[in-house]
Design an enzyme around this catalytic site. Structure first.
Site, short mmCIF file in Angstrom:
data_model
loop_
_atom_site.label_atom_id
_atom_site.label_comp_id
_atom_site.label_asym_id
_atom_site.label_seq_id
_atom_site.Cartn_x
_atom_site.Cartn_y
_atom_site.Cartn_z
N TYR A 33 0.83 -1.21 0.00
CA TYR A 33 0.00 0.00 0.00
C TYR A 33 0.86 1.25 0.00
O TYR A 33 2.07 1.18 0.21
CB TYR A 33 -0.95 0.00 1.21
CG TYR A 33 -0.28 0.35 2.54
CD1 TYR A 33 0.55 -0.57 3.17
CD2 TYR A 33 -0.46 1.59 3.13
CE1 TYR A 33 1.16 -0.25 4.38
CE2 TYR A 33 0.15 1.90 4.34
CZ TYR A 33 0.96 0.98 4.96
OH TYR A 33 1.58 1.29 6.14
N LYS A 149 6.55 -2.05 1.89
CA LYS A 149 5.36 -1.46 2.52
C LYS A 149 4.17 -2.39 2.35
O LYS A 149 3.25 -2.14 1.58
CB LYS A 149 5.08 -0.07 1.92
CG LYS A 149 4.22 0.81 2.82
CD LYS A 149 4.31 2.25 2.42
CE LYS A 149 3.32 3.13 3.15
NZ LYS A 149 3.46 3.17 4.60
N GLU A 182 12.24 2.57 14.06
CA GLU A 182 11.35 3.63 13.55
C GLU A 182 10.07 3.61 14.38
O GLU A 182 9.97 2.87 15.37
CB GLU A 182 11.05 3.42 12.07
CG GLU A 182 10.38 2.08 11.76
CD GLU A 182 10.10 1.88 10.28
OE1 GLU A 182 9.87 2.86 9.55
OE2 GLU A 182 10.10 0.71 9.84
N LEU A 207 11.16 1.22 6.99
CA LEU A 207 10.55 1.67 5.74
C LEU A 207 11.27 2.96 5.33
O LEU A 207 11.43 3.87 6.15
CB LEU A 207 9.06 1.96 5.94
CG LEU A 207 8.38 2.41 4.64
CD1 LEU A 207 8.16 1.21 3.72
CD2 LEU A 207 7.08 3.11 4.92
N1 PDD Z 1 2.92 5.05 7.32
N2 PDD Z 1 7.58 3.82 8.80
C1 PDD Z 1 6.43 3.13 8.84
C2 PDD Z 1 6.40 1.83 9.54
C3 PDD Z 1 5.28 3.65 8.22
O1 PDD Z 1 4.14 2.94 8.24
C4 PDD Z 1 5.34 4.92 7.59
C5 PDD Z 1 4.15 5.53 6.90
C6 PDD Z 1 6.56 5.62 7.59
C7 PDD Z 1 6.73 6.96 6.93
O2 PDD Z 1 6.70 6.84 5.53
P1 PDD Z 1 6.17 8.03 4.62
O3 PDD Z 1 6.97 9.24 5.01
O4 PDD Z 1 6.47 7.58 3.25
O5 PDD Z 1 4.70 8.21 4.90
C8 PDD Z 1 7.66 5.02 8.21
C9 PDD Z 1 1.70 5.45 6.64
C10 PDD Z 1 1.46 6.92 6.67
C11 PDD Z 1 0.56 4.63 7.18
O6 PDD Z 1 0.76 3.44 7.37
O7 PDD Z 1 -0.53 5.17 7.42
#
Ligand code: PDD
Length: 286
Positions: A33, A149, A182, A207
């Site tokens: 996703y 992801k 993270e 991620l």
């Molecule tokens: N999550 N690390 C994890 C585990 C994440 O699920 C996310 C983002 C990030 C940050 O990635 P980005 O900057 O590309 O949004 C880091 C999304 C927002 C979610 O699961 O809703």
């Protein structure tokens, strides 16, 4: 206004949007996703999100359901049909529908593609950021490829829920080596007492956040010092500032870790400045 979802080629009112019960996403979390911010009607960092989606699909050996051009059209249709000005688009691709069997279906089914929109209230989100958030440390119980992801988020769900039950908004995940990887749905950052920004390097352990990548450009242009290295909970407790980044939180100051204040317990000046500047530099597409 009724919300509109895109499901496998059709735009449908959300309440009627359906996928098959034998979708492999439903049975195996066999899918990936993306969450892309929509700010003032524009997509933020669309290209980086599409590139990461393509990488996640390759890693799971799922075919792209649409070419990038067609996918861009779907994203714009979803924004238009939902009259989305500020919020997010969510897109999910799974391996498709097949009789339950762990092996990849042969021949491969058509991958399932779902795109939805979520409106948010920018004032509410700004108020939360102005306050800062608390985080709670939790063991990182995820599989060893969180760089992909995938929609398999149960370890993230459990960590975030436990953090919430302790009064925090986010979990900071601690790897087997005792270092912070993270957040449950964000990347984790600290600023050391000498003013250096520190975040986990991009490897299989985290991620690779799109917001993180764009923020690196901003950090460079502001002449701030940054180190991509692991950091421990003890180092985080001694930090001058801390913050998280994600498409949904942008740059949000962390004001407490496990109930102890970070710095003076208020959003730090550097994190606040990075948040203010983020939308000025982040690529927008319409
Ligand atoms: N999550 N690390 C994890 C585990 C994440 O699920 C996310 C983002 C990030 C940050 O990635 P980005 O900057 O590309 O949004 C880091 C999304 C927002 C979610 O699961 O809703």
């Amino acid at each position: 206004m009724s919300r509109i979802a895109y499901v496998n080629g059709r735009y449908t009112p959300l309440a009627q949007a359906r996928v098959h019960i034998e979708d492999r996403g439903y049975q195996f979390a066999d899918g990936v996703y993306e969450v892309v911010e929509v700010f003032q009607g524009a997509l933020i960092d669309e290209q980086r999100h599409l590139d990461r989606l393509a990488r996640s699909l390759r890693e799971l050996r799922i075919a792209a359901p649409l070419g990038d051009g067609a996918l861009r059209i779907v994203l714009r249709e979803i924004i238009a049909r939902n009259k989305l000005r500020d919020g997010f688009v969510y897109l999910q691709v799974t391996r498709g529908v097949a009789r339950r069997d762990h092996f990849f279906p042969d021949p491969p089914p058509r991958p399932s593609l779902v795109v939805t929109a979520r409106l948010n209230d920018p004032a509410k989100i700004e108020a939360k950021a102005a306050h800062g958030i608390g985080v709670t440390s939790m063991p990182d119980l995820r599989w060893k490829r969180p760089d992909i992801k995938t929609i398999n988020l149960i370890a993230n769900v459990l960590a975030k829920q436990a953090a919430k039950e302790q009064g925090s908004s986010e979990a900071w995940l601690i790897g087997d080596d005792g270092m912070i990887t993270e957040g449950g749905s964000s990347n984790a950052w600290i600023i050391t007492p000498d003013g250096t920004l520190v975040t986990h390097p991009v490897n299989n352990g985290i991620l690779s956040g799109v917001t993180r990548a764009t923020l690196m450009t901003l950090i460079g242009s502001l002449g701030l010092r940054v180190e991509e290295r692991r950091f421990s909970l003890a180092e985080a407790h001694a930090a001058r500032e801390a913050f998280v980044t994600s498409a949904t939180s942008l740059v949000t100051p962390v004001v407490s870790i496990d109930g102890s204040p970070v710095g003076d317990g208020k959003p730090g000046p550097v994190a606040s400045r990075l948040r203010e500047r983020f939308h000025v530099i982040a690529p927008r597409t319409r």
